[in-house]
Write an enzyme that holds these catalytic residues in place. Structure first.
Site, mmCIF file in Angstrom:
data_model
loop_
_atom_site.group_PDB
_atom_site.id
_atom_site.type_symbol
_atom_site.label_atom_id
_atom_site.label_comp_id
_atom_site.label_asym_id
_atom_site.label_seq_id
_atom_site.Cartn_x
_atom_site.Cartn_y
_atom_site.Cartn_z
ATOM 1 N N ASP A 210 -4.441 -9.284 13.338
ATOM 2 C CA ASP A 210 -4.484 -7.867 13.689
ATOM 3 C C ASP A 210 -3.507 -7.649 14.854
ATOM 4 O O ASP A 210 -3.802 -8.015 15.999
ATOM 5 C CB ASP A 210 -5.908 -7.460 14.073
ATOM 6 C CG ASP A 210 -6.036 -5.954 14.225
ATOM 7 O OD1 ASP A 210 -5.135 -5.343 14.850
ATOM 8 O OD2 ASP A 210 -7.013 -5.382 13.708
ATOM 9 N N LYS B 79 8.931 -17.191 -10.125
ATOM 10 C CA LYS B 79 8.145 -16.121 -10.739
ATOM 11 C C LYS B 79 6.986 -16.735 -11.543
ATOM 12 O O LYS B 79 7.209 -17.666 -12.325
ATOM 13 C CB LYS B 79 9.057 -15.305 -11.660
ATOM 14 C CG LYS B 79 8.385 -14.110 -12.263
ATOM 15 C CD LYS B 79 9.328 -13.314 -13.135
ATOM 16 C CE LYS B 79 8.527 -12.288 -13.906
ATOM 17 N NZ LYS B 79 9.300 -11.651 -14.959
ATOM 18 N N ASP C 15 -4.314 -6.216 5.265
ATOM 19 C CA ASP C 15 -5.367 -7.007 5.902
ATOM 20 C C ASP C 15 -5.351 -8.452 5.408
ATOM 21 O O ASP C 15 -5.805 -9.348 6.104
ATOM 22 C CB ASP C 15 -6.733 -6.375 5.612
ATOM 23 C CG ASP C 15 -6.851 -5.022 6.308
ATOM 24 O OD1 ASP C 15 -6.346 -4.913 7.446
ATOM 25 O OD2 ASP C 15 -7.409 -4.090 5.716
ATOM 26 N N ASN D 124 0.852 -1.197 0.000
ATOM 27 C CA ASN D 124 0.000 0.000 0.000
ATOM 28 C C ASN D 124 0.882 1.239 0.000
ATOM 29 O O ASN D 124 2.109 1.136 -0.031
ATOM 30 C CB ASN D 124 -0.947 -0.030 1.210
ATOM 31 C CG ASN D 124 -0.170 -0.098 2.502
ATOM 32 O OD1 ASN D 124 0.512 0.843 2.860
ATOM 33 N ND2 ASN D 124 -0.248 -1.235 3.188
ATOM 34 N N PHE E 180 -4.070 3.747 14.901
ATOM 35 C CA PHE E 180 -4.315 4.756 13.869
ATOM 36 C C PHE E 180 -5.466 4.279 13.001
ATOM 37 O O PHE E 180 -5.612 3.080 12.768
ATOM 38 C CB PHE E 180 -3.066 4.946 12.991
ATOM 39 C CG PHE E 180 -2.176 6.049 13.488
ATOM 40 C CD1 PHE E 180 -1.468 5.906 14.668
ATOM 41 C CD2 PHE E 180 -2.074 7.243 12.779
ATOM 42 C CE1 PHE E 180 -0.664 6.926 15.139
ATOM 43 C CE2 PHE E 180 -1.275 8.272 13.242
ATOM 44 C CZ PHE E 180 -0.565 8.112 14.421
HETATM 45 O O1 C5P Z 1 -8.354 -2.261 11.279
HETATM 46 P P1 C5P Z 1 -7.546 -1.206 10.659
HETATM 47 O O2 C5P Z 1 -6.456 -1.743 9.767
HETATM 48 O O3 C5P Z 1 -8.246 -0.121 9.974
HETATM 49 O O4 C5P Z 1 -6.842 -0.518 11.925
HETATM 50 C C1 C5P Z 1 -5.776 0.314 11.818
HETATM 51 C C2 C5P Z 1 -4.921 0.188 13.043
HETATM 52 O O5 C5P Z 1 -4.666 -1.176 13.372
HETATM 53 C C3 C5P Z 1 -3.539 0.791 12.840
HETATM 54 O O6 C5P Z 1 -3.117 1.280 14.085
HETATM 55 C C4 C5P Z 1 -2.720 -0.402 12.379
HETATM 56 O O7 C5P Z 1 -1.335 -0.239 12.632
HETATM 57 C C5 C5P Z 1 -3.318 -1.538 13.181
HETATM 58 N N1 C5P Z 1 -3.302 -2.839 12.501
HETATM 59 C C6 C5P Z 1 -2.502 -3.852 12.971
HETATM 60 N N2 C5P Z 1 -2.513 -5.087 12.365
HETATM 61 C C7 C5P Z 1 -3.327 -5.312 11.316
HETATM 62 C C8 C5P Z 1 -4.165 -4.292 10.835
HETATM 63 C C9 C5P Z 1 -4.120 -3.062 11.452
HETATM 64 O O8 C5P Z 1 -1.737 -3.638 13.926
HETATM 65 N N3 C5P Z 1 -3.317 -6.499 10.756
#
Ligand code: C5P
Length: 391
Positions: A304, A287, A277, A208, A321
């Site tokens: 997460d 490849k 995600d 991203n 965040f």
């Molecule tokens: O759920 P979302 O991705 O929108 O949440 C964002 C927050 O969760 C950010 O602080 C990001 O660093 C954290 N995050 C995380 N691990 C993930 C997804 C998001 O620590 N797999």
């Protein structure tokens, strides 16, 4: 932040004196009032005229200056200063400081000061490693003098090793740190930053647009406030900041492992990384070859990291965040409650990504606290002041 700060920059005789010119330029640009004092040997390497042009102030090179109102520049100059920085500081000058000698303007000024003294050594590696220099460094530290550097690398004499003066931008970073209130002294803080890379095959990945700038700025601000900082960084073009334990972890899984290995004893965890995600269920060893047919890559959800840290039995103070593109505050507050976070930073993804500025709103149990749009380092300082207040 540097506005209204006044610094005496002492320059002693060494080839690194040329870096002092750039340092003055950076200090003046960041709003510091700089007064330059040069030793006689420093004037062999760089001229007072150069330093006068860059600082916009008269340069002092000797004890006997009749233009100073009371005729005593060694007293007068330190009265205006918030700090004295000697950069470069030769081995000889540091030896003089150890003994409290005062045989020229700069050494007298250091002895007569009533403000902090910072010293950036610059010398050949043998001079640095010499037992006498090492003994002197220890004594200066014991006397409360802050030693900045030295750096490791190529030297003017052609040798490679410790002894180079830090670059001007590194010195600026450490001076900025010096002037910040130590609100997080004694605290351990772990921060994730940057984008993750989820490999599809050896040459392709899902990622991203996160640059890492916000996370790195928070790491810098935490270091300035006296915290012990660990930064787990995903993909980012930024250079690891000085004074911070930076660990590289590019995939979401590697970042999760790295965070969990380092989470014990942390007081604060701030998840700034844009963690993917999803990641491919299968990463091809080779490849993937192009063909005429369509290609489906099946994805699985990643862990997460933030939610897992927040649910640990002795969880640190967790900050999340939320980068959103619509209904920012509403979605952000839902996220804060879902992940059970005391504090969440909401920002507009379309504004913040890759930018040097950010405008965010802090959400906690007391409601929403909007911060003014500002450079990311200033947003980071305000955020950590809020965290320090909540702690
Ligand atoms: O759920 P979302 O991705 O929108 O949440 C964002 C927050 O969760 C950010 O602080 C990001 O660093 C954290 N995050 C995380 N691990 C993930 C997804 C998001 O620590 N797999």
């Amino acid at each position: 932040m540097q506005k209204n700060k006044s610094l005496v920059l002492g320059i002693t005789g060494g080839i690194a004196a040329y870096k002092a010119a750039e340092l003055v330029r950076l200090l003046v640009k960041s709003g510091v009032d700089v007064r330059v004092v040069m030793t006689e040997s420093a004037c062999q390497f760089i001229t007072p005229v150069t330093m006068q042009a860059l600082s916009g102030k008269p340069v002092f090179t000797g004890m006997w200056n009749s233009s100073v109102s009371n005729g005593m520049p060694h007293i007068e100059l330190s009265r205006h200063a918030d700090a004295i920085l000697v950069a470069p500081a030769s081995a000889d000058f540091m030896a003089k400081l150890v003994h409290g000698r005062a045989d020229d303007l700069l050494s007298t000024l250091c002895l007569a000061r009533d403000c902090p003294l910072l010293v950036a050594p610059a010398m050949n590696k043998q001079m640095w490693e010499n037992a006498a220099t090492q003994r002197n460094i220890k004594q200066l530290q014991a006397d409360g003098i802050e030693i900045l550097g030295p750096d490791n690398g190529e030297q003017a004499c052609g040798e490679v090793g410790l002894g180079r003066m830090l670059e001007a931008e590194d010195l600026l970073y450490l001076i900025e740190a010096h002037f910040q209130p130590k609100l997080l002294k004694g605290k351990n803080i772990l921060i994730t930053a940057g984008a993750t890379l989820e490999m599809i095959d050896p040459v392709r990945a899902i990622t991203n647009l996160s640059s890492g700038k916000m996370g790195y700025a928070i790491a810098q601000a935490a270091f300035e406030m006296g915290a012990e900082v660990t930064l787990v960084s995903g993909a980012s073009a930024l250079k690891p900041p000085l004074g911070i334990n930076t660990i590289s972890a590019t995939s979401a899984e590697a970042m999760y492992q790295s965070v969990m290995q380092n989470i014990v004893n942390q007081d604060i965890f701030i998840g700034v990384a844009a963690v993917a995600d999803y990641s491919p269920i299968i990463t091809s060893d080779q490849k993937i070859k192009k063909s005429e047919s369509s290609l489906t890559i099946e994805l699985k959800p990643n862990k997460d990291i933030l939610a897992q840290v927040a649910s640990l039995p002795n969880a640190p103070f967790c900050v999340g965040f939320a980068a959103e593109t619509e209904n920012i505050l509403e979605y952000a507050e839902q996220k804060r409650l879902r992940k059970i976070l005391p504090l969440l930073v909401a920002n507009d993804a379309s504004d913040a990504l890759g930018s040097d500025h950010n405008s965010v709103t802090l959400l906690d149990k007391n409601g929403a606290h909007p911060l003014p749009r500002a450079p990311k380092i200033e947003v980071a300082r305000l955020l950590l002041q809020h965290v320090a207040g909540m702690l």
